[in-house]
Design an enzyme around this catalytic site. Structure first.
Site, PDB file in Angstrom:
ATOM      1  N   ARG A  88       0.822  -1.213   0.000  1.00  0.00           N
ATOM      2  CA  ARG A  88       0.000   0.000   0.000  1.00  0.00           C
ATOM      3  C   ARG A  88       0.850   1.253   0.000  1.00  0.00           C
ATOM      4  NH1 ARG A  88      -4.889  -2.537   2.101  1.00  0.00           N
ATOM      5  NH2 ARG A  88      -6.598  -1.049   2.289  1.00  0.00           N
ATOM      6  N   ARG A 127     -21.794  -2.318   0.599  1.00  0.00           N
ATOM      7  CA  ARG A 127     -21.073  -3.595   0.559  1.00  0.00           C
ATOM      8  C   ARG A 127     -21.437  -4.442   1.784  1.00  0.00           C
ATOM      9  NH1 ARG A 127     -14.653  -3.457  -0.299  1.00  0.00           N
ATOM     10  NH2 ARG A 127     -14.569  -2.177   1.588  1.00  0.00           N
ATOM     11  N   ARG A 162     -18.727  -4.490   7.196  1.00  0.00           N
ATOM     12  CA  ARG A 162     -17.453  -4.261   7.862  1.00  0.00           C
ATOM     13  C   ARG A 162     -17.536  -2.998   8.711  1.00  0.00           C
ATOM     14  NH1 ARG A 162     -12.769  -4.586   3.370  1.00  0.00           N
ATOM     15  NH2 ARG A 162     -12.085  -2.820   4.620  1.00  0.00           N
TER      16      ARG A 162
HETATM   17  P1  AMP Z   1      -8.752  -3.635   3.350  1.00  0.00           P
HETATM   18  O1  AMP Z   1      -9.589  -4.818   3.688  1.00  0.00           O
HETATM   19  O2  AMP Z   1      -7.687  -3.965   2.332  1.00  0.00           O
HETATM   20  O3  AMP Z   1      -9.558  -2.427   2.967  1.00  0.00           O
HETATM   21  O4  AMP Z   1      -7.952  -3.246   4.683  1.00  0.00           O
HETATM   22  C1  AMP Z   1      -8.615  -2.820   5.848  1.00  0.00           C
HETATM   23  C2  AMP Z   1      -7.669  -2.024   6.731  1.00  0.00           C
HETATM   24  O5  AMP Z   1      -6.560  -2.854   7.132  1.00  0.00           O
HETATM   25  C3  AMP Z   1      -7.021  -0.826   6.066  1.00  0.00           C
HETATM   26  O6  AMP Z   1      -7.859   0.334   6.093  1.00  0.00           O
HETATM   27  C4  AMP Z   1      -5.753  -0.646   6.900  1.00  0.00           C
HETATM   28  O7  AMP Z   1      -6.046  -0.044   8.149  1.00  0.00           O
HETATM   29  C5  AMP Z   1      -5.353  -2.094   7.185  1.00  0.00           C
HETATM   30  N1  AMP Z   1      -4.442  -2.606   6.129  1.00  0.00           N
HETATM   31  C6  AMP Z   1      -4.716  -3.533   5.173  1.00  0.00           C
HETATM   32  N2  AMP Z   1      -3.644  -3.746   4.392  1.00  0.00           N
HETATM   33  C7  AMP Z   1      -2.662  -2.929   4.857  1.00  0.00           C
HETATM   34  C8  AMP Z   1      -1.314  -2.662   4.464  1.00  0.00           C
HETATM   35  N3  AMP Z   1      -0.763  -3.254   3.391  1.00  0.00           N
HETATM   36  N4  AMP Z   1      -0.601  -1.771   5.187  1.00  0.00           N
HETATM   37  C9  AMP Z   1      -1.137  -1.154   6.255  1.00  0.00           C
HETATM   38  N5  AMP Z   1      -2.409  -1.339   6.667  1.00  0.00           N
HETATM   39  C10 AMP Z   1      -3.170  -2.200   5.983  1.00  0.00           C
END
Ligand code: AMP
Length: 222
Positions: A88, A127, A162
């Site tokens: 990210r 969602r 979520r």
């Molecule tokens: P997501 O399901 O990919 O939207 O991730 C949900 C949350 O997890 C994000 O808003 C971040 O707080 C954390 N997160 C997921 N992937 C990462 C990453 N690669 N680096 C840092 N935080 C992450």
């Protein structure tokens, strides 16, 4: 084959990654899913990550990078993986290069999904995800509703929203972080010649399922 799913929240990365994983026989590694599982199980990692996730902030690299490195070293990922939600930041991308190089691997393809911003916010607010960790199918109340309200078509478990999808403010915060920290990765991978950009939008009726088919065809042709 190692594939990265790039794109802002709500563009359908998880949906495309799930189909690619099934068709290519390599695991989908979603950092968000690993964090949510740890939060639910109240592990130490989950407790630490939760502090950041609830605020819509990125979890620090000291926690995230070793977690991904460990997951990639597991047996089912020896032929590659679909990374969904990682990297990210440019720093994470550089770490990922190092991790893969240790086992003689590299990133083969980066699928970059784009969706108009107003559509993204609508998609995230509507969602719903299957609460069964082994299933995790994603629905959309408008575009892709389940046959029976609140119930997963595939496994019959309850559908949930979520926590970080509930407030528009938290969604906007996550999108701002995407623009600032994640979007530079588009250029990073474009320079390497591994980027494939696809628009996902219900307005043009080009959905995640269409993109997945196109990516599979593209991989077969290569
Ligand atoms: P997501 O399901 O990919 O939207 O991730 C949900 C949350 O997890 C994000 O808003 C971040 O707080 C954390 N997160 C997921 N992937 C990462 C990453 N690669 N680096 C840092 N935080 C992450």
């Amino acid at each position: 084959m190692n594939i990265i799913m790039l794109g802002a929240q709500g563009t359908g990365k998880g949906t495309v990654a799930g189909i690619l994983s099934e068709q290519l026989g390599i695991p989908q590694i979603s950092t968000g899913d690993i964090f949510r599982k740890n939060i639910k199980e109240e592990t130490e990692l989950g407790k630490k990550a939760n502090e950041y996730i609830t605020k819509g902030q990125l979890v620090p690299d000291e926690i995230t990078v070793p977690m991904v490195s460990k997951r990639l070293s597991e047996d089912d990922a020896k032929n590659g993986a679909i990374l969904d939600g990682f990297p990210r930041t440019i720093a994470q991308a550089e770490k990922l290069d190092e991790i893969l190089a240790e086992s003689g691997n590299k990133i083969d393809l980066v699928v970059n999904l784009t969706t108009p911003r107003d559509e993204i916010i609508e998609r995230i607010l509507t969602r719903r995800v299957c609460s069964n960790q082994a299933c995790k199918t994603t629905y959309n109340l408008i575009m892709n509703p389940p046959k029976k309200e609140g119930i997963c078509d595939k496994c019959g478990s309850e559908l949930v929203q979520r926590e970080d999808d509930k407030s528009e403010e938290a969604i906007r915060q996550r999108l701002a972080i995407y623009d600032e920290q994640t979007s530079p990765l588009v250029e990073y991978y474009e320079k390497r010649g591994v980027l494939k950009t696809e628009e996902v939008s219900s307005r043009t009726n080009h959905l995640g399922t269409d993109v997945a088919k196109e990516v599979i065809d593209y991989i077969k042709e290569k």
